[in-house]
Scaffold this motif. Structure first.
Motif, PDB file in Angstrom:
ATOM      1  N   ASP A  97       0.825  -1.207   0.000  1.00 16.31           N
ATOM      2  CA  ASP A  97       0.000   0.000   0.000  1.00 16.31           C
ATOM      3  C   ASP A  97       0.864   1.263   0.000  1.00 16.31           C
ATOM      4  OD1 ASP A  97      -2.197  -1.661   0.064  1.00 16.31           O
ATOM      5  OD2 ASP A  97      -2.609  -1.352   2.207  1.00 16.31           O
ATOM      6  N   LEU A  98       1.900   1.273   0.832  1.00 18.62           N
ATOM      7  CA  LEU A  98       2.778   2.446   0.895  1.00 18.62           C
ATOM      8  C   LEU A  98       3.556   2.641  -0.395  1.00 18.62           C
ATOM      9  CD1 LEU A  98       4.103   2.209   4.564  1.00 18.62           C
ATOM     10  CD2 LEU A  98       2.569   3.935   3.602  1.00 18.62           C
ATOM     11  N   MET A  99       4.017   1.566  -0.997  1.00 19.78           N
ATOM     12  CA  MET A  99       4.753   1.675  -2.266  1.00 19.78           C
ATOM     13  C   MET A  99       3.850   2.265  -3.353  1.00 19.78           C
ATOM     14  SD  MET A  99       7.838   0.876  -2.049  1.00 19.78           S
ATOM     15  CE  MET A  99       9.088  -0.168  -1.389  1.00 19.78           C
ATOM     16  N   LYS A 100       2.609   1.810  -3.390  1.00 19.99           N
ATOM     17  CA  LYS A 100       1.669   2.338  -4.384  1.00 19.99           C
ATOM     18  C   LYS A 100       1.425   3.821  -4.131  1.00 19.99           C
ATOM     19  CE  LYS A 100      -2.929   1.705  -6.387  1.00 19.99           C
ATOM     20  NZ  LYS A 100      -2.845   2.989  -6.982  1.00 19.99           N
ATOM     21  N   MET A 101       1.222   4.195  -2.860  1.00 22.55           N
ATOM     22  CA  MET A 101       0.993   5.591  -2.525  1.00 22.55           C
ATOM     23  C   MET A 101       2.207   6.438  -2.911  1.00 22.55           C
ATOM     24  SD  MET A 101       1.662   8.284  -0.183  1.00 22.55           S
ATOM     25  CE  MET A 101       2.722   7.366   0.883  1.00 22.55           C
ATOM     26  N   LEU A 102       3.411   5.942  -2.632  1.00 27.08           N
ATOM     27  CA  LEU A 102       4.625   6.682  -2.989  1.00 27.08           C
ATOM     28  C   LEU A 102       4.799   6.787  -4.500  1.00 27.08           C
ATOM     29  CD1 LEU A 102       7.147   5.415  -0.291  1.00 27.08           C
ATOM     30  CD2 LEU A 102       6.195   7.717  -0.527  1.00 27.08           C
ATOM     31  N   ASP A 103       4.481   5.719  -5.217  1.00 26.19           N
ATOM     32  CA  ASP A 103       4.539   5.779  -6.686  1.00 26.19           C
ATOM     33  C   ASP A 103       3.622   6.875  -7.205  1.00 26.19           C
ATOM     34  OD1 ASP A 103       6.368   3.695  -6.793  1.00 26.19           O
ATOM     35  OD2 ASP A 103       4.850   2.159  -7.303  1.00 26.19           O
ATOM     36  N   ASP A 104       2.391   6.913  -6.680  1.00 29.79           N
ATOM     37  CA  ASP A 104       1.424   7.933  -7.094  1.00 29.79           C
ATOM     38  C   ASP A 104       1.910   9.334  -6.722  1.00 29.79           C
ATOM     39  OD1 ASP A 104      -0.145   5.877  -8.033  1.00 29.79           O
ATOM     40  OD2 ASP A 104      -1.563   5.928  -6.343  1.00 29.79           O
ATOM     41  N   ALA A 105       2.453   9.486  -5.502  1.00 30.97           N
ATOM     42  CA  ALA A 105       2.929  10.796  -5.038  1.00 30.97           C
ATOM     43  C   ALA A 105       4.111  11.268  -5.887  1.00 30.97           C
ATOM     44  CB  ALA A 105       3.330  10.726  -3.569  1.00 30.97           C
ATOM     45  N   GLU A 106       5.043  10.357  -6.164  1.00 30.20           N
ATOM     46  CA  GLU A 106       6.207  10.734  -6.986  1.00 30.20           C
ATOM     47  C   GLU A 106       5.775  11.134  -8.393  1.00 30.20           C
ATOM     48  OE1 GLU A 106       9.543   7.929  -4.767  1.00 30.20           O
ATOM     49  OE2 GLU A 106       8.503   7.177  -6.542  1.00 30.20           O
ATOM     50  N   LYS A 107       4.837  10.378  -8.940  1.00 28.79           N
ATOM     51  CA  LYS A 107       4.343  10.700 -10.279  1.00 28.79           C
ATOM     52  C   LYS A 107       3.679  12.075 -10.265  1.00 28.79           C
ATOM     53  CE  LYS A 107       1.175   9.127 -13.831  1.00 28.79           C
ATOM     54  NZ  LYS A 107       0.088   8.212 -14.162  1.00 28.79           N
ATOM     55  N   SER A 108       2.865  12.330  -9.254  1.00 33.76           N
ATOM     56  CA  SER A 108       2.180  13.618  -9.136  1.00 33.76           C
ATOM     57  C   SER A 108       3.174  14.757  -8.987  1.00 33.76           C
ATOM     58  CB  SER A 108       1.223  13.583  -7.945  1.00 33.76           C
ATOM     59  OG  SER A 108       0.627  14.839  -7.753  1.00 33.76           O
TER      60      SER A 108
END
Length: 144
Positions: A97-108
Motif C-alpha cells: 500500500d505504501l509503495m503504491k501511494m509513494l509511486d502515485d505521489a512521486e508521479k504527481s
C-alpha cells in the motif's frame, strides 16, 4: 509481489508452518491408540505381578506426560506460527500500500508545473502543494 515473497519466504524458512498440519493429524490419529493403551494398562495391572505393575504404571505415567507435552508444544508452535504469519501478511500488505501511494505521489510531484514568479500563481501552487503534503506524512510532528 510482496505476497509472492511472503509465500516463498515462509516455504523456504518455515517449512514446519505447513508440516504442522501433518503433525497435528499424526497426533490426532494416535489419540485413540493412546486411550486404548491406557485402558489396557489398567486391566493388566489388576492381574500381574507387583514388579510388572510398577513398571507398567511408570510407563503409563511417562507416556501420559510425553503425550501432554507433545500436544502442548504442538499447540504453542501452531499459535506462534499463525500469529507470525498474520503479522507478516499485514506487514507486506502495508508495504504494498505504501509503495503504491509513494509511486502515485512521486508521479504527481514530477508532473507538477514549473515554479513561476507570479505571487498569486505561486500562492495557488503553494496551497496545492500543502494539500498534496497532507496525503504524504513525511515525518511525525511533535505533540506539545
Amino acid at each position: 509481489m510482496c505476497q509472492l515473497w511472503l509465500r516463498i519466504h515462509f516455504n523456504l524458512h518455515y517449512p514446519s508452518f505447513f508440516d504442522l498440519k501433518v503433525l497435528k493429524e499424526d497426533i490426532d490419529d494416535h489419540r485413540e491408540p493412546f486411550k486404548q493403551m491406557k485402558y489396557l494398562s489398567y486391566k493388566i495391572t489388576d492381574v500381574c505381578m507387583e514388579e510388572d505393575r510398577v513398571y507398567i504404571q511408570v510407563a503409563v505415567v511417562t507416556l501420559e506426560k510425553r503425550w501432554k507435552e507433545a500436544i502442548t508444544t504442538s499447540n504453542a508452535r501452531r499459535k506462534s506460527l499463525e500469529e507470525n504469519y498474520k503479522l507478516s501478511q499485514k506487514f507486506f500488505s502495508g508495504i504494498e500500500d505504501l509503495m503504491k501511494m509513494l509511486d502515485d505521489a512521486e508521479k504527481s510531484l514530477k508532473e507538477e508545473e514549473p515554479i513561476g514568479a507570479d505571487p498569486s500563481h505561486l500562492r495557488l501552487q503553494l496551497k496545492q502543494h500543502k494539500v498534496c503534503l497532507g496525503f504524504i506524512p513525511l515525518c511525525p510532528r511533535p505533540h506539545h
